[in-house]
Design an enzyme around this catalytic site. Structure first.
Site, short mmCIF file in Angstrom:
data_model
loop_
_atom_site.label_atom_id
_atom_site.label_comp_id
_atom_site.label_asym_id
_atom_site.label_seq_id
_atom_site.Cartn_x
_atom_site.Cartn_y
_atom_site.Cartn_z
NE ARG A 48 14.05 21.70 16.23
CZ ARG A 48 14.66 21.58 15.13
NH1 ARG A 48 15.55 20.51 15.07
NH2 ARG A 48 14.21 22.44 14.19
CE1 TYR A 100 3.78 10.12 36.26
CE2 TYR A 100 4.14 10.08 34.10
CZ TYR A 100 3.69 10.75 35.09
OH TYR A 100 3.20 12.11 35.06
CG ASP A 172 11.52 6.92 35.47
OD1 ASP A 172 12.22 7.72 36.37
OD2 ASP A 172 10.43 7.24 35.08
CE LYS A 197 7.06 14.45 38.35
NZ LYS A 197 7.06 13.37 37.96
C1 LIG Z 1 6.59 12.66 36.83
C2 LIG Z 1 7.06 11.16 36.28
C3 LIG Z 1 7.52 10.83 35.02
C4 LIG Z 1 7.08 11.90 33.83
O1 LIG Z 1 7.74 13.16 34.00
P1 LIG Z 1 7.17 14.63 33.35
O2 LIG Z 1 8.27 15.61 33.68
O3 LIG Z 1 5.89 15.09 34.28
O4 LIG Z 1 6.75 14.71 32.06
C5 LIG Z 1 8.12 9.89 34.68
N1 LIG Z 1 8.60 8.98 35.33
C6 LIG Z 1 8.22 9.18 36.94
C7 LIG Z 1 8.73 8.12 37.76
C8 LIG Z 1 7.49 10.22 37.25
O5 LIG Z 1 7.32 10.31 38.59
#
Ligand SMILES: *Cc1c(COP(=O)(O)O)cnc(C)c1O
Length: 383
Positions: A48, A100, A172, A197
């Site tokens: 961890r 998001y 982000d 993604k």
């Molecule tokens: C999918 C997404 C998240 C969250 O990510 P997870 O891996 O699903 O927890 C955060 N920000 C954006 C822009 C996203 O597309």
């Protein structure tokens, strides 16, 4: 010599295994590490706290984003949770008006009850950000292009406003990845990612990443990562590293396909509106061009009233109706009932996330096949 990003994608972070010469970082599938005597270990203690496969990915994301420090988490939201844990009751965070859904949900349903305040504003307008700042404002949190309306916020300008206010700028960067946009080099303090993604890129892993430059904030984040414990597993770290190796070639194709599809949609006569910052007619076009090396491959659109969006989703053959984005395969989703359902309906309407909005994550299939699939499904959805 400093390598270009194309080479860093493949050789950045920790390149292979020194002990065996394996060209890939091994999956260190272990929870713990032997101590030769009390208090003496090899630098690794417990997975961890630290794991060599995860550490290789953490170094890699730091290198790619032009940061000094990287952290890997079990999901994008685990990463966001840890970053938001830097703040305290009474602090205030400014967020973009399209963001998001899960990020909004954790702020509204998890952190707000603990006393962390948020205020929603249109971050594409610097004057509105400045107006939203007060003495408790500790961070500005943006996505650019934002999910799902692809609105573009000027990172460098927002960074200046944040610095003046003594607040952190958190970006982000999921939609563009460091291949197309590097917010830290534009003045942002912390970059977060859903590695699920484009970075992973194959719709087979859930992961989250953070990159930053400031040693003091990094120390606190490493503490929080270990204390909260939402770390990425060794296997998923391996998969994410593997995905990143092909990020450059994938993104080139993603962007080429998306550009062609956005142009086709715009002149097709089928749509009321196309949201894509790569179109010269898009309000974010100029800022996007200034701060990024490409517009990404997320497109949102609204069909004309003579088409039924439910029937459109039903009639797609090649393109898949599913949550998520950024994989090699094309995915469409319905933000109002899927990714953004956690945002109250009145806020959705106000910000443009209307019920008819369709979000398209353009994959790397043959672009003419994708256009034919869209055309067929739209025609079949005529009322
Ligand atoms: C999918 C997404 C998240 C969250 O990510 P997870 O891996 O699903 O927890 C955060 N920000 C954006 C822009 C996203 O597309």
């Amino acid at each position: 010599m400093a390598y270009s990003l194309d080479s860093l994608l493949i050789h950045g972070g920790i390149d292979g295994d020194k002990v065996t010469g394996a060209v890939n970082v091994p999956i260190y599938q272990t929870s713990t590490y032997k101590q030769s005597e009390l208090g003496v270990n090899t630098g690794w203690e417990y997975s961890r706290t630290g794991n060599p496969t995860r550490a290789a990915l953490e170094k890699l994301i730091a290198d790619l984003e032009g940061g000094e420090f990287g952290l890997a988490f079990a999901s994008g939201l685990a990463a966001i949770h840890t970053v938001l844990s830097l703040f305290q009751a009474g602090d205030r965070i400014i967020i973009s008006d399209n963001i998001y859904g899960g990020t909004f949900r954790i702020l509204d349903k998890v952190f707000k009850p603990l006393g962390l305040q948020y205020v929603i504003t249109d971050t594409t307008d610097a004057a509105k950000i400045e107006a939203a700042i007060d003495s408790n404002t500790k961070a500005i949190y943006i996505e650019t292009p934002a999910n799902p309306l692809l609105s573009v916020t000027d990172i460098a300008e927002t960074a200046k406003i944040a610095r003046k206010a003594g607040a952190l700028l958190i970006v982000d960067n999921t939609f563009l990845t460091p291949y197309l946009q590097r917010p830290l080099t534009l003045g942002a303090d912390i970059v977060v990612h859903s590695g699920t993604k484009y970075l992973g890129g194959h719709s087979d892993t859930i992961s989250g990443l953070v990159a930053l430059r400031d040693a003091k904030i990094a120390e606190r984040l490493y503490f929080l990562q270990n204390a909260i414990g939402g770390v990425l597993s060794p296997f998923d770290s391996f998969l994410t590293i593997r995905g990143i190796k092909t990020l450059g070639v994938r993104m080139d194709r993603h962007v080429a396909n998306a550009t062609k599809i956005a142009e086709w949609l715009q002149q097709s006569g089928y749509v009321k509106k196309v949201y894509y910052p790569g179109l010269p007619s898009d309000p974010g076009y100029a800022v996007q061009k200034k701060q990024a090396d490409g517009p990404g491959a997320m497109i949102s659109f609204v069909l004309k009233d003579e088409f039924d969006y439910r029937a459109f989703f039903r009639n797609l053959r090649l393109i898949t109706l599913a949550e998520s984005l950024g994989g090699v395969e094309s995915l469409v989703c319905h933000p109002a009932s899927m990714t953004h359902a956690s945002i109250p309906a009145d806020i959705r309407q106000k910000t443009g996330i209307v019920d008819e909005l369709i979000r398209f994550s353009v994959g790397i299939e043959n672009v003419d096949d994708l256009i034919e699939d869209l055309r067929g499904a739209i025609e079949a959805s005529r009322r």
